[in-house]
Design a protein around this motif. Structure first.
Motif, mmCIF file in Angstrom:
data_model
loop_
_atom_site.group_PDB
_atom_site.id
_atom_site.type_symbol
_atom_site.label_atom_id
_atom_site.label_comp_id
_atom_site.label_asym_id
_atom_site.label_seq_id
_atom_site.Cartn_x
_atom_site.Cartn_y
_atom_site.Cartn_z
ATOM 1 N N ARG A 12 5.018 -7.281 1.689
ATOM 2 C CA ARG A 12 4.139 -7.558 2.801
ATOM 3 C C ARG A 12 4.094 -6.374 3.764
ATOM 4 O O ARG A 12 3.034 -5.960 4.232
ATOM 5 C CB ARG A 12 4.657 -8.791 3.522
ATOM 6 C CG ARG A 12 3.572 -9.389 4.314
ATOM 7 C CD ARG A 12 3.945 -10.712 4.860
ATOM 8 N NE ARG A 12 2.886 -11.039 5.778
ATOM 9 C CZ ARG A 12 2.920 -12.069 6.583
ATOM 10 N NH1 ARG A 12 3.958 -12.860 6.579
ATOM 11 N NH2 ARG A 12 1.918 -12.294 7.392
ATOM 12 N N ARG A 14 4.675 -3.318 3.076
ATOM 13 C CA ARG A 14 3.959 -2.199 2.457
ATOM 14 C C ARG A 14 2.447 -2.379 2.633
ATOM 15 O O ARG A 14 1.726 -1.461 2.968
ATOM 16 C CB ARG A 14 4.309 -2.135 0.969
ATOM 17 C CG ARG A 14 3.682 -0.948 0.275
ATOM 18 C CD ARG A 14 4.232 -0.801 -1.116
ATOM 19 N NE ARG A 14 3.957 -1.988 -1.915
ATOM 20 C CZ ARG A 14 4.486 -2.215 -3.116
ATOM 21 N NH1 ARG A 14 5.334 -1.358 -3.639
ATOM 22 N NH2 ARG A 14 4.186 -3.303 -3.781
ATOM 23 N N PHE A 15 1.993 -3.621 2.420
ATOM 24 C CA PHE A 15 0.563 -3.876 2.591
ATOM 25 C C PHE A 15 0.136 -3.574 4.023
ATOM 26 O O PHE A 15 -0.886 -2.939 4.253
ATOM 27 C CB PHE A 15 0.215 -5.319 2.234
ATOM 28 C CG PHE A 15 -1.235 -5.636 2.461
ATOM 29 C CD1 PHE A 15 -2.175 -5.289 1.513
ATOM 30 C CD2 PHE A 15 -1.665 -6.231 3.643
ATOM 31 C CE1 PHE A 15 -3.510 -5.545 1.730
ATOM 32 C CE2 PHE A 15 -3.003 -6.481 3.864
ATOM 33 C CZ PHE A 15 -3.934 -6.139 2.906
ATOM 34 N N THR A 16 0.954 -4.022 4.955
ATOM 35 C CA THR A 16 0.627 -3.799 6.362
ATOM 36 C C THR A 16 0.508 -2.309 6.651
ATOM 37 O O THR A 16 -0.436 -1.867 7.302
ATOM 38 C CB THR A 16 1.709 -4.416 7.264
ATOM 39 O OG1 THR A 16 1.876 -5.773 6.877
ATOM 40 C CG2 THR A 16 1.312 -4.336 8.726
ATOM 41 N N ARG A 18 -0.162 0.116 4.597
ATOM 42 C CA ARG A 18 -1.324 0.738 3.945
ATOM 43 C C ARG A 18 -2.637 0.302 4.585
ATOM 44 O O ARG A 18 -3.549 1.094 4.741
ATOM 45 C CB ARG A 18 -1.309 0.405 2.457
ATOM 46 C CG ARG A 18 -0.124 1.062 1.796
ATOM 47 C CD ARG A 18 -0.264 1.174 0.320
ATOM 48 N NE ARG A 18 0.806 2.003 -0.200
ATOM 49 C CZ ARG A 18 0.892 2.422 -1.441
ATOM 50 N NH1 ARG A 18 -0.060 2.087 -2.305
ATOM 51 N NH2 ARG A 18 1.872 3.188 -1.837
ATOM 52 N N ALA A 19 -2.738 -0.974 4.934
ATOM 53 C CA ALA A 19 -3.949 -1.452 5.591
ATOM 54 C C ALA A 19 -4.133 -0.723 6.916
ATOM 55 O O ALA A 19 -5.234 -0.310 7.275
ATOM 56 C CB ALA A 19 -3.869 -2.958 5.813
ATOM 57 N N LEU A 21 -3.038 2.209 7.597
ATOM 58 C CA LEU A 21 -3.404 3.587 7.279
ATOM 59 C C LEU A 21 -4.915 3.685 7.029
ATOM 60 O O LEU A 21 -5.601 4.539 7.596
ATOM 61 C CB LEU A 21 -2.635 4.021 6.024
ATOM 62 C CG LEU A 21 -2.450 5.524 5.841
ATOM 63 C CD1 LEU A 21 -1.593 6.081 6.958
ATOM 64 C CD2 LEU A 21 -1.800 5.803 4.488
ATOM 65 N N LEU A 22 -5.437 2.758 6.201
ATOM 66 C CA LEU A 22 -6.877 2.770 5.909
ATOM 67 C C LEU A 22 -7.669 2.517 7.184
ATOM 68 O O LEU A 22 -8.708 3.135 7.420
ATOM 69 C CB LEU A 22 -7.221 1.725 4.860
ATOM 70 C CG LEU A 22 -6.908 2.083 3.405
ATOM 71 C CD1 LEU A 22 -7.590 1.089 2.462
ATOM 72 C CD2 LEU A 22 -7.372 3.489 3.072
ATOM 73 N N GLY A 23 -7.166 1.582 7.996
ATOM 74 C CA GLY A 23 -7.855 1.279 9.241
ATOM 75 C C GLY A 23 -7.937 2.500 10.138
ATOM 76 O O GLY A 23 -9.000 2.830 10.672
ATOM 77 N N GLN A 26 -10.408 4.892 8.836
ATOM 78 C CA GLN A 26 -11.781 4.476 9.109
ATOM 79 C C GLN A 26 -12.171 4.820 10.547
ATOM 80 O O GLN A 26 -13.280 5.246 10.819
ATOM 81 C CB GLN A 26 -11.910 2.974 8.834
ATOM 82 C CG GLN A 26 -13.334 2.472 8.881
ATOM 83 C CD GLN A 26 -14.230 3.205 7.888
ATOM 84 O OE1 GLN A 26 -13.816 3.523 6.780
ATOM 85 N NE2 GLN A 26 -15.446 3.516 8.292
ATOM 86 N N VAL A 29 -13.018 8.402 10.556
ATOM 87 C CA VAL A 29 -14.319 8.676 9.935
ATOM 88 C C VAL A 29 -15.451 8.276 10.877
ATOM 89 O O VAL A 29 -16.416 9.018 11.058
ATOM 90 C CB VAL A 29 -14.430 7.929 8.587
ATOM 91 C CG1 VAL A 29 -15.853 7.983 8.072
ATOM 92 C CG2 VAL A 29 -13.480 8.540 7.575
#
Lengths: 617, 383
Positions: A12, A14-16, A18-19, A21-23, A26, A29
């Motif tokens: 969990r 790890r998901f947090t 990575r999410a 990181l992507l956020g 974004q 960008v």
């Protein structure tokens, strides 16, 4: 259902991570996009700033003038008429009906005309122009432009039409132009201009890039009435180039007249040194001007409905079994592979047995025995059955491709077909089954799967005649530039085949003696072909068969024998025998060609003259 | 954390599900779709014909679809994940044979109002299938080469078929979506680094072997400004329109620049230009903020979920939306080549609109049950 979460906590976490990181990525960008947008809309906006609020910047594409098409004697085959028309852009006009009513004072428009335009403007995007008057006279053109301020949204534009040399003989070569196809739209903004035409068939399509030219553009600031306030940028359009073809329109017409004596026929004449296509005839033909007027004319409906399919260019799209005209290929393949020598005589008793199958010679009584010379001269099937058996299909297919069969030739005309030269790989790919020995036997005499177009057969003959790997072309410039490589075949073998072709026409017992001519002043070498199209018995007389079951008549030839300049391939669909029908027809056509040949006589100048190239093509 | 305490019964009755639906996401989507209707209305010069009316209808249908999909128990979607992916894949493979060609590419199946672009559907189908896969896969194995290979194939096959259509934009989007979901699923970063490095190496290796005309094409493709009347025409026009819009815009229905003499795709790929000309930089920022909010709430939804399926569905849809918005805007402002990627919920086009709404519906459904325990092997083996 409600067991406690047994999922490892680190999963969990790890998901947090990575999410998140992507956020964050974004956000970065979006920040970059926003910055760029700020530059374009705020910082750099000055360049496109407008002098008044109602103004806008317009980039108009200027269409180039399409190049003309000329024949080898510089006769104009396709050109443009000049004309002007008026269009209206509803989005600029705003009060469309009012504008049209004012416009009608200059060019009479009926009430229905106005309603039609209004209805159309509702169906499509209001920024698309609608044609409101075509073929404007100079006076009206001037009046409209003078009154432009009172006619917002109305503008005049050139509307040239394409006109072709009248007559049905050049239709297949020239093709025609038409509205831009939707799938071509992405390429180039000029294609979106209303009324823009591009080549849809024939040379018009094959040489589209050359003929079209390059569009120009004017970027300007215009006011609400469409008046230009300032020019920001302008690029002149570059007109399309004229194209000079290698064909001779008069010759083509004479050939079409000859072919017209049969229901469906085609003939191609090629210069053996340059590949220049002198005649590319497919009968019946059509008048390209009929297509230009399509939709309104009964002629067009007649052309489309004809059972003989006049729109089909048989010279480049007609796929025929080459029959015995293919025997040169088999002979050369066998010679190159060392499977036969020129002296070996093979027996012919009128039949050939292979794996329990019987293959018949066209001559029931047989040819006793043949060497290669006799076998070519008398078109002995048994001899070539045996050669094919010894050589194998792959070597035959390779030789066929060397001679230009089964290959697509880009002669500058759209729509050519590549024919079919079968081999092991093709059979496996097409049918998923292996090649059968019996299919090699049939292929050896140009039957079975083998298919070729008249253009390909003419190329084959030209390559045999010159020993050069010429490529056919309809473009004058290309023919002048041609510097063909020698064929990758031993010259002595080609020479032997040529001797056989000379014998076909000029020796006793030759199947092509009808092509020897009375006294044309030159010798011709050729090969007959009679391609079976239905499985009728070879005993039935052709005249007793219904027309569409009769054999195709073929003849390929080159001339003059001493110093070959032209190669010809002629096919008469369901004409019966190649020797009886296609051979004399080819002779007649070759007579025309030789008569038009600027260097036809005396022969000495051909070899020493300064412009030998012209004589070839 | 109002949902934590919610009793089982409430969450499973229809009324309960409706109450607990993520209404913020629904409202955001509806708002963005309304912006689309307004922009299309203006694009047509202040008419509902030909785009705005149909877009509004489709958006309403899409919102209802989204709501229904969201209310269906997520186990239905979990079970249907692979079949749905395979069905879309079959449709995608069928396109070259039965498809209808438009604008130089074969992308459509069927005709008229009932035509669909399987490539669009694939974006959501792939997210669904991958979420299903990682739900099943033991988290300790996600970086095992074999278990990395499976999703790679599931991504590569549709990408190859989309490329063949040819539709570079959608292919890149499907690829990036798949990679994004794999990243979120926890595949070791080394794989992504290696993948990026090998693509760069491959590019460097291929470049010297290209023909001149192929290089020219690539250059024009990557840098459209070099050829202002060819491929760059769209971008030049787009920049003019954006510049004419300025800070505050030319006002609703005032964007003549985009309405006139512009491109035929102004209702699809270039709708953002249209919008930004009329509403200016300010309006563009508001629209981007709406998208950011939608993406953020999808990620927030994923963070609160208790099982991988819900997590990856929600965050996968966030990736899909983010990619669309980024590529589309970057495209119209000239940062990326024009590859034909629609602006979500705003661009005219039924398949894209309905597909994305369907995908958000899936995320909503998974979200409703995000607190449920779900055994990895609940549906037996992998398939």
């Amino acid at each position: 259902m409600f067991v406690h979460d047994e999922e490892p906590e680190d999963n969990r976490a790890r998901f947090t991570r990575r999410a998140a990181l992507l956020g964050l990525g974004q956000i970065g960008v979006f920040g970059a996009l926003g910055t760029r947008l700020y530059q374009l809309q705020v910082t750099e906006a000055n360049r496109y700033a407008l002098l008044a609020d109602e103004n806008r910047i317009s980039t108009e594409i200027l269409a180039p003038v399409r190049g003309r098409i000329l024949d080898r004697t510089s006769r104009v085959l396709a050109s443009n008429t000049e004309g002007y028309r008026a269009v209206v852009v509803p989005a600029i006009a705003r009060d469309l009906r009012g504008v049209l009513r004012r416009f009608a004072e200059i060019v009479p428009l009926s009430f229905d005309d106005i309603e039609r335009v209004v209805a159309r403007s509702r169906r499509q995007s209001p920024s698309l122009a609608i044609v409101i008057a075509a073929d404007l006279s100079w006076e009206r053109l001037a009046t409209i432009n003078l009154n432009a301020p009172h006619l917002p949204g109305v503008r005049t534009e050139p509307s040239g039409a394409r006109v072709y040399l009248p007559g049905t003989h050049m239709g297949h070569i020239l093709g025609h132009v038409g509205s831009v196809e939707r799938r071509a739209l992405d390429d180039n903004p000029v294609l979106r201009l209303p009324g823009m035409k591009t080549g849809r068939a024939g040379v018009e399509r094959g040489l589209e890039e050359t003929l079209r030219g390059q569009s120009g553009s004017v970027t300007s600031e215009v006011d609400a009435r469409g008046r230009v306030i300032r020019i920001i940028d302008s690029v002149e359009p570059r007109a399309g180039r004229d194209v000079t073809l290698t064909v001779d329109a008069d010759l083509q017409e004479a050939v079409m007249t000859e072919l017209g004596k049969y229901r469906r026929a085609s003939s191609v004449v090629v210069g053996v040194q340059t590949g220049a296509v002198l005649v590319l005839a497919s009968s019946p033909g059509f008048d390209p001007n009929v297509i230009a007027r399509a939709g309104e004319s009964r002629e067009w409906a007649a052309v489309q409905a004809s059972p003989d399919d006049p729109l089909n260019n048989r010279a480049i799209r007609g796929l025929y079994p080459p029959g015995s005209t293919f025997k040169m290929v088999t002979a050369l393949a066998a010679l190159e592979a060392g499977k036969v020598d020129l002296k070996e005589r093979l027996p012919c008793e009128g039949r050939f047995e292979y794996f329990g199958q019987t293959y018949r010679c066209w001559k029931r009584s047989g040819h006793e025995s043949c060497d290669m010379h006799k076998a070519l001269r008398e078109s002995c099937d048994c001899y070539f059955y045996e050669l094919a058996r010894r050589t194998g299909i792959d070597a035959i297919a390779a030789m066929a491709r060397t001679l230009g069969l089964g290959v697509l030739h880009d002669a500058g005309i759209a729509g050519a077909k590549s024919g079919l030269i079968p081999d092991h790989d093709w059979k496996r790919g097409r049918f998923g089954r292996g090649w059968l020995g019996g299919e090699t036997i049939l292929a050896g005499i140009g039957q079975g799967y083998v298919l070729a177009t008249p253009l390909q057969l003419a190329v084959m003959t030209a390559r045999l005649a010159s020993g050069l790997q010429i490529a056919p072309t309809l473009v004058g410039e290309m023919a002048m530039r041609a510097a063909a490589q020698p064929l990758a075949v031993k010259p002595a073998h080609v020479q032997a085949v040529r001797r056989g072709m000379i014998a076909v026409v000029n020796e006793d017992g030759g199947t092509g003696s009808h092509a020897s001519g009375e006294d044309g002043g030159y010798l011709l070498a050729g090969k007959t072909g009679t391609a079976q199209v239905s499985s009728h018995s070879r005993d039935t007389a052709q005249g007793d068969l219904p027309w569409d079951k009769r054999d195709h008549a073929l003849f390929v030839a080159y001339a003059p024998v001493s110093a070959p300049r032209y190669a010809i391939a002629t096919i008469v669909e369901h004409g019966g025998g190649g020797g009886a029908v296609a051979a004399p027809l080819s002779r007649t056509i070759m007579d025309f060609v030789m008569a038009r040949d600027p260097l036809g006589k005396p022969v000495a100048t051909v070899l020493t003259g300064p412009s030998r190239r012209l004589g070839d093509g | 954390m109002r949902t934590t305490a919610t009793p089982f019964v409430v969450r499973h009755s229809l009324a309960g599900r409706i109450v607990h639906l993520d209404w913020l996401v629904l409202v955001l989507v509806a708002t963005i779709a309304s912006v689309g209707v307004a922009a299309l209305y203006s694009t047509a010069g202040g008419r509902f014909d030909p785009w705005a009316g149909r877009h509004a209808l489709r958006a309403c249908a899409g919102l209802v679809l989204m709501l229904c999909v969201g209310l269906v128990p997520f186990r239905v979607w979990l079970r249907g994940a692979y079949p749905f992916y395979l069905a879309v894949l079959v449709a995608l493979v069928a396109v070259p044979f039965f498809g209808v060609a438009q604008m130089g590419a074969r992308r459509w199946l069927g005709s008229g109002d009932l035509s669909v672009q399987p490539a669009e559907l694939m974006k959501v189908a792939l997210v669904l299938a991958l979420a299903r896969y990682y739900q099943w896969l033991n988290p300790s194995r996600v970086s095992h080469p074999l278990w990395v290979a499976f999703p790679l194939v599931a991504i590569a096959v549709p990408v190859a078929f989309v490329l063949k259509q040819p539709d570079l934009g959608t292919a890149v989007l499907v690829l990036a979506t798949g990679i994004g979901v794999m990243f979120l699923a926890g595949v070791r970063p080394a794989y992504f680094v290696a993948g990026a490095a090998s693509s760069i190496a491959l590019g460097n290796f291929v470049w010297p072997h290209l023909q001149d005309y192929q290089r020219r094409r690539l250059i024009t493709f990557l840098d459209p400004d070099r050829d202002p009347l060819g491929a760059g025409y769209h971008i030049a026009q787009s920049k003019i329109a954006l510049g004419a819009g300025g800070l505050k815009g030319r006002g609703f229905l005032g964007g003549t620049q985009a309405q006139l003499n512009f491109l035929p795709e102004k209702q699809t790929d270039f709708i953002f230009t249209m919008f930004a000309e009329e509403t200016g930089f300010a309006g563009a920022l508001v629209l981007m903020a709406l998208y950011a909010a939608l993406i953020a709430s999808l990620i927030w939804m994923a963070l609160r979920a208790r099982h991988q399926f819900a997590r990856l569905l929600a965050s996968g849809m966030a990736v899909v939306i983010a990619l669309h918005v980024t590529v589309n805007i970057a495209m119209v402002i000239g940062l990326l080549p024009v590859v034909g990627v629609p602006l979500p919920f705003v661009s005219y086009g039924g398949t894209s609109l309905l597909t994305l709404m369907f995908g958000i519906g899936l995320a909503l459904s998974a979200r409703l049950s995000a607190r449920e325990r779900l055994r990895r092997d609940e549906f037996g083996a992998m398939f």
